[in-house]
Design a protein around this motif. Structure first.
Motif, PDB file in Angstrom:
ATOM      1  N   ALA A 186      39.721  58.953   1.688  1.00  0.00           N
ATOM      2  CA  ALA A 186      41.135  59.130   1.389  1.00  0.00           C
ATOM      3  C   ALA A 186      41.460  60.579   1.065  1.00  0.00           C
ATOM      4  CB  ALA A 186      41.541  58.220   0.223  1.00  0.00           C
ATOM      5  N   ARG A 187      40.508  61.294   0.499  1.00  0.00           N
ATOM      6  CA  ARG A 187      40.703  62.707   0.173  1.00  0.00           C
ATOM      7  C   ARG A 187      40.336  63.625   1.344  1.00  0.00           C
ATOM      8  NH1 ARG A 187      37.468  63.577  -5.360  1.00  0.00           N
ATOM      9  NH2 ARG A 187      38.104  65.722  -4.915  1.00  0.00           N
ATOM     10  N   ARG A 188      39.992  63.018   2.491  1.00  0.00           N
ATOM     11  CA  ARG A 188      39.634  63.763   3.696  1.00  0.00           C
ATOM     12  C   ARG A 188      38.395  64.648   3.482  1.00  0.00           C
ATOM     13  NH1 ARG A 188      43.464  63.625   7.548  1.00  0.00           N
ATOM     14  NH2 ARG A 188      42.695  65.536   8.504  1.00  0.00           N
ATOM     15  N   GLN A 189      37.505  64.209   2.620  1.00  0.00           N
ATOM     16  CA  GLN A 189      36.244  64.902   2.409  1.00  0.00           C
ATOM     17  C   GLN A 189      35.184  64.183   3.252  1.00  0.00           C
ATOM     18  OE1 GLN A 189      35.329  65.363  -1.734  1.00  0.00           O
ATOM     19  NE2 GLN A 189      37.238  66.427  -2.198  1.00  0.00           N
ATOM     20  N   TRP A 190      35.147  64.554   4.537  1.00  0.00           N
ATOM     21  CA  TRP A 190      34.355  63.795   5.488  1.00  0.00           C
ATOM     22  C   TRP A 190      32.865  63.875   5.201  1.00  0.00           C
ATOM     23  CZ3 TRP A 190      38.294  61.381   6.854  1.00  0.00           C
ATOM     24  CH2 TRP A 190      39.480  61.988   7.239  1.00  0.00           C
ATOM     25  N   ASN A 191      32.356  65.031   4.810  1.00  0.00           N
ATOM     26  CA  ASN A 191      30.920  65.164   4.550  1.00  0.00           C
ATOM     27  C   ASN A 191      30.481  64.300   3.381  1.00  0.00           C
ATOM     28  OD1 ASN A 191      30.652  67.023   6.638  1.00  0.00           O
ATOM     29  ND2 ASN A 191      31.036  68.771   5.319  1.00  0.00           N
ATOM     30  N   ASN A 192      31.274  64.306   2.323  1.00  0.00           N
ATOM     31  CA  ASN A 192      30.945  63.461   1.182  1.00  0.00           C
ATOM     32  C   ASN A 192      31.035  61.985   1.541  1.00  0.00           C
ATOM     33  OD1 ASN A 192      30.454  65.574  -0.543  1.00  0.00           O
ATOM     34  ND2 ASN A 192      32.521  65.649  -1.369  1.00  0.00           N
ATOM     35  N   ALA A 193      32.027  61.619   2.339  1.00  0.00           N
ATOM     36  CA  ALA A 193      32.152  60.218   2.750  1.00  0.00           C
ATOM     37  C   ALA A 193      30.938  59.782   3.575  1.00  0.00           C
ATOM     38  CB  ALA A 193      33.440  60.027   3.547  1.00  0.00           C
ATOM     39  N   MET A 194      30.483  60.630   4.486  1.00  0.00           N
ATOM     40  CA  MET A 194      29.312  60.291   5.294  1.00  0.00           C
ATOM     41  C   MET A 194      28.059  60.177   4.417  1.00  0.00           C
ATOM     42  SD  MET A 194      30.035  59.686   8.381  1.00  0.00           S
ATOM     43  CE  MET A 194      28.349  59.637   8.944  1.00  0.00           C
ATOM     44  N   ARG A 195      27.949  61.030   3.433  1.00  0.00           N
ATOM     45  CA  ARG A 195      26.789  60.943   2.536  1.00  0.00           C
ATOM     46  C   ARG A 195      26.774  59.589   1.824  1.00  0.00           C
ATOM     47  NH1 ARG A 195      25.578  65.438  -1.998  1.00  0.00           N
ATOM     48  NH2 ARG A 195      24.317  66.310  -0.318  1.00  0.00           N
ATOM     49  N   GLN A 196      27.922  59.136   1.373  1.00  0.00           N
ATOM     50  CA  GLN A 196      27.979  57.849   0.679  1.00  0.00           C
ATOM     51  C   GLN A 196      27.697  56.686   1.628  1.00  0.00           C
ATOM     52  OE1 GLN A 196      28.130  57.541  -2.548  1.00  0.00           O
ATOM     53  NE2 GLN A 196      28.360  59.755  -2.833  1.00  0.00           N
ATOM     54  N   LEU A 197      28.104  56.813   2.893  1.00  0.00           N
ATOM     55  CA  LEU A 197      27.799  55.760   3.854  1.00  0.00           C
ATOM     56  C   LEU A 197      26.300  55.676   4.130  1.00  0.00           C
ATOM     57  CD1 LEU A 197      30.705  56.180   6.452  1.00  0.00           C
ATOM     58  CD2 LEU A 197      30.443  54.392   4.721  1.00  0.00           C
ATOM     59  N   VAL A 198      25.634  56.822   4.170  1.00  0.00           N
ATOM     60  CA  VAL A 198      24.178  56.816   4.348  1.00  0.00           C
ATOM     61  C   VAL A 198      23.509  56.182   3.130  1.00  0.00           C
ATOM     62  CG1 VAL A 198      22.146  58.279   4.573  1.00  0.00           C
ATOM     63  CG2 VAL A 198      24.185  58.788   5.894  1.00  0.00           C
ATOM     64  N   ARG A 199      23.975  56.514   1.929  1.00  0.00           N
ATOM     65  CA  ARG A 199      23.427  55.902   0.720  1.00  0.00           C
ATOM     66  C   ARG A 199      23.672  54.406   0.699  1.00  0.00           C
ATOM     67  NH1 ARG A 199      25.329  60.279  -3.912  1.00  0.00           N
ATOM     68  NH2 ARG A 199      23.933  61.958  -3.273  1.00  0.00           N
ATOM     69  N   GLN A 200      24.860  54.015   1.138  1.00  0.00           N
ATOM     70  CA  GLN A 200      25.192  52.597   1.188  1.00  0.00           C
ATOM     71  C   GLN A 200      24.231  51.847   2.104  1.00  0.00           C
ATOM     72  OE1 GLN A 200      29.311  51.857   2.188  1.00  0.00           O
ATOM     73  NE2 GLN A 200      28.803  49.934   3.184  1.00  0.00           N
ATOM     74  N   THR A 201      23.883  52.435   3.249  1.00  0.00           N
ATOM     75  CA  THR A 201      22.953  51.789   4.174  1.00  0.00           C
ATOM     76  C   THR A 201      21.568  51.664   3.553  1.00  0.00           C
ATOM     77  OG1 THR A 201      24.198  52.787   6.006  1.00  0.00           O
ATOM     78  CG2 THR A 201      22.025  51.885   6.506  1.00  0.00           C
ATOM     79  N   ALA A 202      21.117  52.714   2.883  1.00  0.00           N
ATOM     80  CA  ALA A 202      19.794  52.680   2.257  1.00  0.00           C
ATOM     81  C   ALA A 202      19.742  51.673   1.113  1.00  0.00           C
ATOM     82  CB  ALA A 202      19.422  54.074   1.751  1.00  0.00           C
ATOM     83  N   LEU A 203      20.801  51.561   0.348  1.00  0.00           N
ATOM     84  CA  LEU A 203      20.824  50.632  -0.777  1.00  0.00           C
ATOM     85  C   LEU A 203      20.958  49.188  -0.319  1.00  0.00           C
ATOM     86  CD1 LEU A 203      23.066  52.734  -3.177  1.00  0.00           C
ATOM     87  CD2 LEU A 203      20.686  52.097  -3.571  1.00  0.00           C
TER      88      LEU A 203
END
Length: 562
Positions: free
Chosen positions: A146-163
């Motif tokens: 929502a804040r258009r911080q694409w790199n941070n959003a992708m990092r969280q998606l990678v963490r979400q997959t690992a978790l």
């Protein structure tokens, strides 16, 4: 992709921000995603030993700024700070102000991966359970997006997959959902250049779902661990994940130009929607939204596969679903009507121009109605589509309508962007071609000459756009018998092509015979000498071998006279 190959950038520590959970709506997007990739800069600040804090006590720092925070009755030595571990209030305010400015710049640039205000202390996060970290990663991914911080959003998606693989296991459909979210992130946040990664992740999610299909069809195993074995809620969750997975896979394959594979993926997504419609707990609006998106995607893919009848059929179904959802005359109908018009015009054997004009007129009426008398990009686009459709009809009345709508498009572009813009150049080119086709040669040529100057400012003097204009002008002057002007513009086009593509390129080979023919004309005798002088070969100091030596001398073996 096997779970053991997952690489987690950074730690699994979470953020101090909190946000609401994502809603349950289907979040598939259109086939063409146009997200920009952003990268943030490191934010200022840090621990007590950071340069920003140490600078408060630097000898070169102006001590008058911090003197107001001291007791006015106590003298202070400039080299003796009151407390080396605690900065003054003024210094703290100054540091925080710098941090706020830097975070504002990071928000504009797409976010900062190392912003200290976006992550909690490591000691606190390390004490959380994996399921808690997973929920936090989901919330943070939505917040950063929502804040258009694409790199941070992708990092969280990678963490979400690992978790997810830690919480649910490698064969759970929730793990497939995490892979699908990661694939969508590559398409929406990174752009079409990451379509290959998106396809691989979506394929992996599809394979996981296929392994769980029998369990859900039998409805005898509680694969969610929620005690809802065989319930509609359990099947609803599984089908929603399958729907988004197949749609995301179809989008990635379409961007990779694997149109047959994309069609099959989207057809499977359509079948999933049919299964969802059998469940009583599914909302009607959710089904309409999913059907509209899938039918629109299938219509585009069918057009790419040269199946105009199937494409029009899918567009009509999408229009019906859109009207039920938003009502007739809604703005969401504009791209659908334009899609039908483009498909009708692209029929290879029998293009239906009348049906295309009818669809474009509906789109233009809706766009102008929502513009409310103002100039909009959407209304300019529909006017240009209408002009192009009328121009293909060929009769006189249609030609006049084409000029009128193209003039409307040009006026809107001038009002929206000013005279020096790419859309203005394109509209002027199209209008000039329409005028030339209607035998208004002088008016069309004048518009082309004006547009060349604008193109040079927008694209540069040596650009393909300027090259096309000079080629068109040269051909126009040549057809009118104005050989001098034709030679001038054709030579300019030749020079630009030589700079852009090199000597001997295809465009140069096409232009050279025309230029030579013009130079051989009797009326161009005075111009031929200047042209030959310009194109003569470079001077060479070595004289060629001659069989007849000059008088008073003899020829040597090297061909140089003694």
């Amino acid at each position: 992709m096997p779970s053991k190959e997952i690489k987690i950038p950074g730690s699994l520590h979470s953020d101090q921000y909190e946000s609401d959970d994502r809603d349950g709506h289907y979040d598939g997007t259109s086939d063409v995603s146009d997200p920009e990739e952003h990268s943030g800069a490191a934010a200022e600040g840090g621990d007590n030993n950071s340069p920003s804090r140490a600078a408060v006590y630097d000898d070169t720092t102006d001590t008058d700024e911090y003197q107001s925070d001291l007791d006015p009755g106590v003298p202070r030595h400039p080299e003796a700070p009151t407390n080396a571990d605690a900065p003054s209030a003024a210094a703290t305010r100054k540091r925080r102000k710098r941090g706020r400015k830097q975070r504002g710049a990071d928000d504009e640039n797409g976010g900062n991966d190392d912003d200290e205000d976006d992550y909690e202390d490591a000691s606190r996060s390390s004490m959380q359970a994996p399921d808690e970290l997973l929920e936090r990663a989901k919330r943070l991914a939505a917040k950063f997006a929502a804040r258009r911080q694409w790199n941070n959003a992708m990092r969280q998606l990678v963490r979400q997959t690992a978790l997810c693989v830690l919480v649910y296991g490698p064969q759970h459909f929730k793990y497939a959902e995490a892979y699908t979210e990661l694939a969508k992130g590559y398409l929406d946040y990174k752009g079409p250049s990451f379509s290959q990664q998106a396809e691989e992740h979506a394929e992996h999610a599809k394979n996981i779902l296929l392994g769980q299909q029998e369990a859900f069809d039998g409805a005898a195993v509680d694969v969610t661990g929620s005690g809802l074995a065989g319930s509609e809620l359990t099947r609803l969750e599984f089908l929603k994940v399958s729907l988004v997975t197949y749609h995301t896979l179809g989008r990635a394959q379409s961007l990779l130009k694997k149109f047959p594979d994309a069609e099959q993926s989207l057809i499977k997504a359509e079948k999933v929607v049919q299964e969802l419609s059998k469940l009583s707990i599914v909302k009607f609006d959710f089904l309409l939204e999913a059907k509209q998106k899938i039918w629109t995607s299938l219509a585009k893919i069918s057009a790419k596969l040269n199946k105009p009848m199937a494409s029009v059929s899918y567009y009509e179904q999408a229009i019906a679903a859109c009207e039920k959802r938003y009502g007739k005359g809604s703005q969401e109908l504009v791209p659908l009507y334009q899609g039908v018009g483009a498909t009708e015009q692209s029929r290879p054997e029998f293009p239906n121009h009348e049906k295309a004009i009818e669809m474009y007129l509906k789109a233009h009426e809706i766009a102008t109605a929502h513009a409310k008398g103002e100039f909009t990009e959407e209304a300019a686009g529909t006017a240009r589509s209408l002009a192009t459709a009328y121009a293909k009809c060929g009769d006189v009345a249609a030609q006049a309508s084409a000029e009128s709508y193209m003039q409307e498009c040009l006026t809107a572009c001038l009002q929206l962007h000013g005279p020096e813009h790419q859309s203005v150049c394109e509209a002027q080119d199209e209008l000039a071609k329409l005028l030339i086709r209607a035998d208004k040669i002088d008016e069309g040529a004048r518009l082309l000459q004006e547009n060349v100057k604008v193109k040079a400012k927008v694209h540069g003097d040596f650009s393909p756009q300027v090259l096309d204009s000079y080629r068109l002008l040269g051909s126009l002057w040549l057809s009118q018998g104005r050989l001098e002007k034709a030679l001038q513009d054709l030579q300019r086009a030749f020079d630009i092509a030589e700079v852009l593509h090199g000597p001997g390129c295809r465009i140069c080979r096409e232009l050279q015979p025309t230029i030579d023919t013009v130079l051989k004309h009797p009326s161009m005798e005075g111009k031929q000498a200047g042209y030959e002088m310009k194109n003569r070969p470079r001077f060479n100091g070595i004289v060629a071998r001659s069989s007849k030596p000059a008088t008073g001398g003899s020829a040597t073996t090297t061909g140089v006279f003694n």
